[in-house]
Design a protein around this motif. Structure first.
Motif, PDB file in Angstrom:
ATOM      1  N   ARG A 195       5.007  12.736  -0.895  1.00 28.98           N
ATOM      2  CA  ARG A 195       4.971  12.706  -2.358  1.00 28.98           C
ATOM      3  C   ARG A 195       4.471  11.365  -2.888  1.00 28.98           C
ATOM      4  O   ARG A 195       4.134  11.238  -4.063  1.00 28.98           O
ATOM      5  CB  ARG A 195       6.366  12.976  -2.936  1.00 28.98           C
ATOM      6  CG  ARG A 195       6.886  14.384  -2.744  1.00 28.98           C
ATOM      7  CD  ARG A 195       8.017  14.674  -3.715  1.00 28.98           C
ATOM      8  NE  ARG A 195       9.157  13.790  -3.514  1.00 28.98           N
ATOM      9  CZ  ARG A 195      10.256  14.118  -2.837  1.00 28.98           C
ATOM     10  NH1 ARG A 195      10.352  15.318  -2.280  1.00 28.98           N
ATOM     11  NH2 ARG A 195      11.250  13.272  -2.705  1.00 28.98           N
ATOM     12  N   ALA A 196       4.481  10.337  -2.041  1.00 25.97           N
ATOM     13  CA  ALA A 196       4.128   8.988  -2.487  1.00 25.97           C
ATOM     14  C   ALA A 196       2.660   8.886  -2.886  1.00 25.97           C
ATOM     15  O   ALA A 196       1.779   9.471  -2.256  1.00 25.97           O
ATOM     16  CB  ALA A 196       4.435   7.983  -1.389  1.00 25.97           C
ATOM     17  N   THR A 197       2.417   8.128  -3.957  1.00 26.84           N
ATOM     18  CA  THR A 197       1.064   7.844  -4.419  1.00 26.84           C
ATOM     19  C   THR A 197       0.924   6.341  -4.631  1.00 26.84           C
ATOM     20  O   THR A 197       1.892   5.583  -4.511  1.00 26.84           O
ATOM     21  CB  THR A 197       0.773   8.567  -5.750  1.00 26.84           C
ATOM     22  OG1 THR A 197       1.615   8.003  -6.775  1.00 26.84           O
ATOM     23  CG2 THR A 197       1.040  10.062  -5.634  1.00 26.84           C
ATOM     24  N   ASP A 198      -0.285   5.904  -4.961  1.00 27.89           N
ATOM     25  CA  ASP A 198      -0.516   4.477  -5.190  1.00 27.89           C
ATOM     26  C   ASP A 198       0.388   3.923  -6.292  1.00 27.89           C
ATOM     27  O   ASP A 198       0.783   2.759  -6.259  1.00 27.89           O
ATOM     28  CB  ASP A 198      -1.985   4.229  -5.560  1.00 27.89           C
ATOM     29  CG  ASP A 198      -2.923   4.444  -4.380  1.00 27.89           C
ATOM     30  OD1 ASP A 198      -2.476   4.241  -3.235  1.00 27.89           O
ATOM     31  OD2 ASP A 198      -4.085   4.823  -4.603  1.00 27.89           O
ATOM     32  N   ALA A 199       0.726   4.751  -7.262  1.00 25.14           N
ATOM     33  CA  ALA A 199       1.568   4.300  -8.371  1.00 25.14           C
ATOM     34  C   ALA A 199       2.973   3.933  -7.900  1.00 25.14           C
ATOM     35  O   ALA A 199       3.670   3.148  -8.553  1.00 25.14           O
ATOM     36  CB  ALA A 199       1.644   5.384  -9.446  1.00 25.14           C
ATOM     37  N   ASP A 200       3.390   4.493  -6.754  1.00 29.04           N
ATOM     38  CA  ASP A 200       4.737   4.212  -6.264  1.00 29.04           C
ATOM     39  C   ASP A 200       4.876   2.802  -5.697  1.00 29.04           C
ATOM     40  O   ASP A 200       5.995   2.313  -5.563  1.00 29.04           O
ATOM     41  CB  ASP A 200       5.129   5.236  -5.189  1.00 29.04           C
ATOM     42  CG  ASP A 200       5.494   6.579  -5.786  1.00 29.04           C
ATOM     43  OD1 ASP A 200       6.454   6.628  -6.566  1.00 29.04           O
ATOM     44  OD2 ASP A 200       4.799   7.571  -5.493  1.00 29.04           O
TER      45      ASP A 200
ATOM     46  N   ASN B 288       9.221  11.584  -8.824  1.00 30.81           N
ATOM     47  CA  ASN B 288       8.216  10.919  -8.001  1.00 30.81           C
ATOM     48  C   ASN B 288       8.909  10.392  -6.739  1.00 30.81           C
ATOM     49  O   ASN B 288      10.134  10.458  -6.613  1.00 30.81           O
ATOM     50  CB  ASN B 288       7.523   9.788  -8.768  1.00 30.81           C
ATOM     51  CG  ASN B 288       8.530   8.811  -9.367  1.00 30.81           C
ATOM     52  OD1 ASN B 288       9.251   8.128  -8.642  1.00 30.81           O
ATOM     53  ND2 ASN B 288       8.585   8.750 -10.691  1.00 30.81           N
ATOM     54  N   ALA B 289       8.121   9.862  -5.814  1.00 35.72           N
ATOM     55  CA  ALA B 289       8.674   9.393  -4.538  1.00 35.72           C
ATOM     56  C   ALA B 289       9.655   8.241  -4.728  1.00 35.72           C
ATOM     57  O   ALA B 289      10.660   8.137  -4.029  1.00 35.72           O
ATOM     58  CB  ALA B 289       7.537   8.963  -3.613  1.00 35.72           C
ATOM     59  N   THR B 290       9.384   7.365  -5.675  1.00 34.61           N
ATOM     60  CA  THR B 290      10.268   6.226  -5.918  1.00 34.61           C
ATOM     61  C   THR B 290      11.646   6.686  -6.354  1.00 34.61           C
ATOM     62  O   THR B 290      12.670   6.179  -5.883  1.00 34.61           O
ATOM     63  CB  THR B 290       9.675   5.297  -6.991  1.00 34.61           C
ATOM     64  OG1 THR B 290       8.383   4.861  -6.585  1.00 34.61           O
ATOM     65  CG2 THR B 290      10.569   4.084  -7.205  1.00 34.61           C
ATOM     66  N   ALA B 291      11.686   7.651  -7.272  1.00 35.43           N
ATOM     67  CA  ALA B 291      12.971   8.149  -7.772  1.00 35.43           C
ATOM     68  C   ALA B 291      13.792   8.762  -6.642  1.00 35.43           C
ATOM     69  O   ALA B 291      15.002   8.559  -6.559  1.00 35.43           O
ATOM     70  CB  ALA B 291      12.735   9.172  -8.874  1.00 35.43           C
TER      71      ALA B 291
ATOM     72  N   SER C 159       0.839  -1.199   0.000  1.00 36.50           N
ATOM     73  CA  SER C 159       0.000   0.000   0.000  1.00 36.50           C
ATOM     74  C   SER C 159       0.871   1.245   0.000  1.00 36.50           C
ATOM     75  O   SER C 159       2.069   1.194   0.289  1.00 36.50           O
ATOM     76  CB  SER C 159      -0.904   0.017   1.237  1.00 36.50           C
ATOM     77  OG  SER C 159      -0.126   0.130   2.413  1.00 36.50           O
ATOM     78  N   VAL C 160       0.248   2.384  -0.316  1.00 34.81           N
ATOM     79  CA  VAL C 160       0.980   3.640  -0.292  1.00 34.81           C
ATOM     80  C   VAL C 160       1.407   3.981   1.131  1.00 34.81           C
ATOM     81  O   VAL C 160       2.454   4.626   1.341  1.00 34.81           O
ATOM     82  CB  VAL C 160       0.129   4.771  -0.914  1.00 34.81           C
ATOM     83  CG1 VAL C 160      -1.095   5.068  -0.060  1.00 34.81           C
ATOM     84  CG2 VAL C 160       0.949   6.038  -1.098  1.00 34.81           C
TER      85      VAL C 160
END
Length: 209
Positions: free
Chosen positions: A45-50, A117-120, A28-29
């Motif tokens: 900054r995290a979203t579901d896509a992360d 994005n948060a992942t980066a 989950s986010v």
């Protein structure tokens, strides 16, 4: 904050999954945001896509640990370099919010990411931190827990390069399992010796004097 501190970002992410136990806590986010720890601004900054993106980076970071644990230093470095190229950071001198006893800024090195994005952002810090740890201590200081089926990642900072487990719990569990295995072997050997002695008494012909 020392740059080596950031290597813990890589360990935290890798250990959200335990493949041998079919466990994955990165679902989950909210789980993504927890990985950032005290860095609340980055976490927001995290979203579901992360979630999916984090899992992809996690697999690549685990591959670094697997290569290092398997003794393939070149592969471990190549895999880590590919992450560094894809997720760059800018080292900066920082002193914000940290003061010494005289009230002056406690200047230290800080990794400033410029994420899309948060992942980066997380991947950049994790990869750079792991790179500093690798170059400071050696590739063989990146390990995977030997307490099967754990296989969690860890960073060995022991003085004699002796760490083999991710935690005291796993070390204790492995030692207990090894002790029990030795006791079973001793019992089996004693039983085999007893059976051999009995067989020898039955099969040895009597000699009348």
């Amino acid at each position: 904050m020392e740059l080596a501190y950031y290597s813990d970002y890589a360990v935290r992410l890798v250990n959200t999954e335990e493949p041998a136990r079919n466990k994955d806590s990165l679902t989950s986010v909210e789980a993504v945001r927890e990985l950032f720890g005290a860095n609340g601004q980055a976490a927001r900054r995290a979203t579901d896509a992360d979630v999916t993106r984090f899992r992809s980076v996690r697999g690549r970071l685990r591959s670094v640990f697997e290569a290092a644990d398997g003794g393939d230093e070149t592969l471990a470095v190549d895999l880590l370099n590919s992450l560094l190229l894809e997720f760059p950071v800018s080292p900066q001198i920082s002193g914000h919010d940290i003061r010494d006893e005289d009230g002056k800024p406690d200047w230290h090195m800080h990794l400033a990411d410029h994420p899309s994005n948060a992942t980066a952002g997380y991947a950049a810090i994790a990869a750079m931190g792991l790179a500093f740890h690798l170059t400071s201590y050696g590739v063989d200081r990146l390990g995977l827990c030997e307490a099967s089926p754990c296989r969690n990642a860890y960073l060995d900072t022991s003085t004699n390069r002796s760490r083999r487990y991710c935690s005291d719990r796993c070390a204790t569990r492995a030692n207990v399992a090894a002790y029990r295995a030795r006791k079973r072997l001793e019992t089996e050997r004693a039983a085999d010796t007893g059976r051999s002695a009995e067989t020898a008494q039955v099969t040895t012909p009597r000699t009348d004097r």
